[in-house]
Design an enzyme around this catalytic site. Structure first.
Site, PDB file in Angstrom:
ATOM      1  N   ARG A 142      -3.336  -7.455 -20.715  1.00 11.57           N
ATOM      2  CA  ARG A 142      -4.223  -6.899 -21.745  1.00 11.57           C
ATOM      3  C   ARG A 142      -3.463  -6.073 -22.765  1.00 11.57           C
ATOM      4  O   ARG A 142      -3.934  -5.854 -23.874  1.00 11.57           O
ATOM      5  CB  ARG A 142      -5.279  -5.981 -21.117  1.00 11.57           C
ATOM      6  N   GLU A 159       1.634  -8.318   8.593  1.00  9.21           N
ATOM      7  CA  GLU A 159       1.863  -6.875   8.697  1.00  9.21           C
ATOM      8  C   GLU A 159       2.662  -6.346   7.510  1.00  9.21           C
ATOM      9  O   GLU A 159       2.865  -5.138   7.376  1.00  9.21           O
ATOM     10  CB  GLU A 159       2.620  -6.550   9.993  1.00  9.21           C
ATOM     11  N   PRO A 205       0.817  -1.227   0.000  1.00  7.71           N
ATOM     12  CA  PRO A 205       0.000   0.000   0.000  1.00  7.71           C
ATOM     13  C   PRO A 205       0.846   1.271   0.000  1.00  7.71           C
ATOM     14  O   PRO A 205       0.332   2.347  -0.268  1.00  7.71           O
ATOM     15  CB  PRO A 205      -0.838  -0.123   1.285  1.00  7.71           C
ATOM     16  N   ASP A 218     -10.611   1.964 -24.649  1.00  8.27           N
ATOM     17  CA  ASP A 218     -10.785   1.735 -23.216  1.00  8.27           C
ATOM     18  C   ASP A 218     -10.641   3.027 -22.422  1.00  8.27           C
ATOM     19  O   ASP A 218      -9.887   3.922 -22.803  1.00  8.27           O
ATOM     20  CB  ASP A 218      -9.728   0.747 -22.687  1.00  8.27           C
TER      21      ASP A 218
HETATM   22  N1  SAH Z   1       0.851  -3.063   7.627  1.00  7.67           N
HETATM   23  C1  SAH Z   1       0.930  -2.706   6.246  1.00  7.67           C
HETATM   24  C2  SAH Z   1      -0.145  -3.412   5.425  1.00  7.67           C
HETATM   25  C3  SAH Z   1       0.056  -4.894   5.327  1.00  7.67           C
HETATM   26  S1  SAH Z   1      -1.171  -5.658   4.376  1.00  7.67           S
HETATM   27  C4  SAH Z   1       0.756  -1.191   6.102  1.00  7.67           C
HETATM   28  O1  SAH Z   1       0.053  -0.608   6.913  1.00  7.67           O
HETATM   29  O2  SAH Z   1       1.309  -0.586   5.178  1.00  7.67           O
HETATM   30  C5  SAH Z   1      -0.374  -7.153   3.896  1.00  7.67           C
HETATM   31  C6  SAH Z   1       0.145  -7.202   2.485  1.00  7.67           C
HETATM   32  O3  SAH Z   1      -0.930  -6.991   1.579  1.00  7.67           O
HETATM   33  C7  SAH Z   1       1.170  -6.167   2.115  1.00  7.67           C
HETATM   34  O4  SAH Z   1       2.467  -6.588   2.476  1.00  7.67           O
HETATM   35  C8  SAH Z   1       1.013  -6.060   0.604  1.00  7.67           C
HETATM   36  O5  SAH Z   1       1.771  -7.033  -0.076  1.00  7.67           O
HETATM   37  C9  SAH Z   1      -0.459  -6.351   0.417  1.00  7.67           C
HETATM   38  N2  SAH Z   1      -1.271  -5.137   0.200  1.00  7.67           N
HETATM   39  C10 SAH Z   1      -2.149  -4.595   1.070  1.00  7.67           C
HETATM   40  N3  SAH Z   1      -2.744  -3.511   0.557  1.00  7.67           N
HETATM   41  C11 SAH Z   1      -2.246  -3.341  -0.694  1.00  7.67           C
HETATM   42  C12 SAH Z   1      -2.464  -2.388  -1.730  1.00  7.67           C
HETATM   43  N4  SAH Z   1      -3.312  -1.372  -1.579  1.00  7.67           N
HETATM   44  N5  SAH Z   1      -1.776  -2.538  -2.876  1.00  7.67           N
HETATM   45  C13 SAH Z   1      -0.896  -3.556  -3.030  1.00  7.67           C
HETATM   46  N6  SAH Z   1      -0.648  -4.483  -2.081  1.00  7.67           N
HETATM   47  C14 SAH Z   1      -1.299  -4.393  -0.922  1.00  7.67           C
END
Ligand code: SAH
Length: 245
Positions: free
Chosen positions: A156, A118, A91, A171
């Site tokens: 795609r 996490e 994220p 698109d």
């Molecule tokens: N504690 C972290 C979130 C971990 S979520 C934080 O607050 O930043 C667990 C995993 O899900 C992450 O390591 C990532 O690989 C994936 N993930 C979660 N949300 C995502 C998003 N919006 N985009 C891409 N990968 C995501």
């Protein structure tokens, strides 16, 4: 184009890529999706892949070693090139957009690392990943769905994957605008008629209608996209009309 996915849950990738466009592209050899189980690269009797966070706090963190070893196995066994992108799904990464998908589709291969719990040990981000991508400002429970979104949107764009039947040129986002409304038969459904222009057979008028509806849809839903769109004088005049109270 070849995708290598590093995950703790390989079977999640079975069904989404066994259908429709992506399944056909795999069968035709246009794309290849290889899923690697990170746990197979973990040591010890329990093959543990996560551990407590230094500094305390709830939740587990994915250990660096199994991820590095899995990536090294992909490099040596699948000849993954030194300069091909290694993408960490997170994220905190840069946001996936059509432009980013286009940029990734220029490569012949990608490695995608899926986090869980996490997240992953920071050293994976610093010393293994070359790119970090988020699919949006929300938190998923794992990187697998995000990796699937990246693979689908990038695939795609690989020539031949989307046939002329489905074409990507109109698109949303490809043109810088949202797409115009689409209709199919019947011409009248429960009293709601398809716009007459679409039944007229007048191709120039239909093209104009579609362009204007594309502008209107974008103006109403995502006006900020208009700032970077490639607009003609006629487009600008049409937008002026929409803005008039
Ligand atoms: N504690 C972290 C979130 C971990 S979520 C934080 O607050 O930043 C667990 C995993 O899900 C992450 O390591 C990532 O690989 C994936 N993930 C979660 N949300 C995502 C998003 N919006 N985009 C891409 N990968 C995501």
């Amino acid at each position: 184009m070849r995708f290598h996915v590093l995950t703790l849950f390989p079977s999640m990738f079975d069904s989404p890529f066994a259908e429709s466009i992506i399944a056909r592209a795999r069968k035709e050899g246009l794309i290849d999706i290889e899923v690697h189980d990170i746990r197979e690269h973990a040591d010890g009797p329990h093959r543990s892949v996560d551990d407590y966070a230094f500094g305390g706090g709830p939740g587990m963190v994915m250990k660096p070693e199994p991820i590095f070893k899995a990536a090294e196995a992909v490099r040596s066994l699948s000849n993954f090139a030194e300069d091909s992108p290694v993408v960490l799904l997170s994220p905190k990464g840069r946001r996936l957009t059509q432009r980013v998908a286009e940029e990734l589709s220029e490569h012949e291969e990608l490695m995608l690392i899926c986090g869980r719990y996490e997240g992953v040990d920071e050293r994976v981000r610093q010393h293994l990943a070359t790119d970090e991508i988020s699919i949006g400002d929300f938190v998923l429970s794992g990187g697998e769905l995000a990796a699937m979104v990246v693979i689908d949107s990038v695939s795609r764009l690989v020539p031949g994957v989307v046939g002329s039947m489905e074409s990507t040129q109109d698109d949303s986002f490809t043109t810088g605008l949202l797409q115009f409304p689409q209709y199919t038969r019947p011409a009248e459904f429960r009293g709601w008629r398809v716009p007459d222009i679409l039944l007229s057979g007048n191709h120039a008028e239909i093209a104009r209608w579609r362009r204007e509806e594309s502008l209107r849809t974008t103006f109403l839903g995502r006006p900020e996209l208009l700032e970077s769109a490639d607009l003609s004088a006629a487009d600008r005049a049409f937008l002026e009309e929409l803005r008039r109270p």
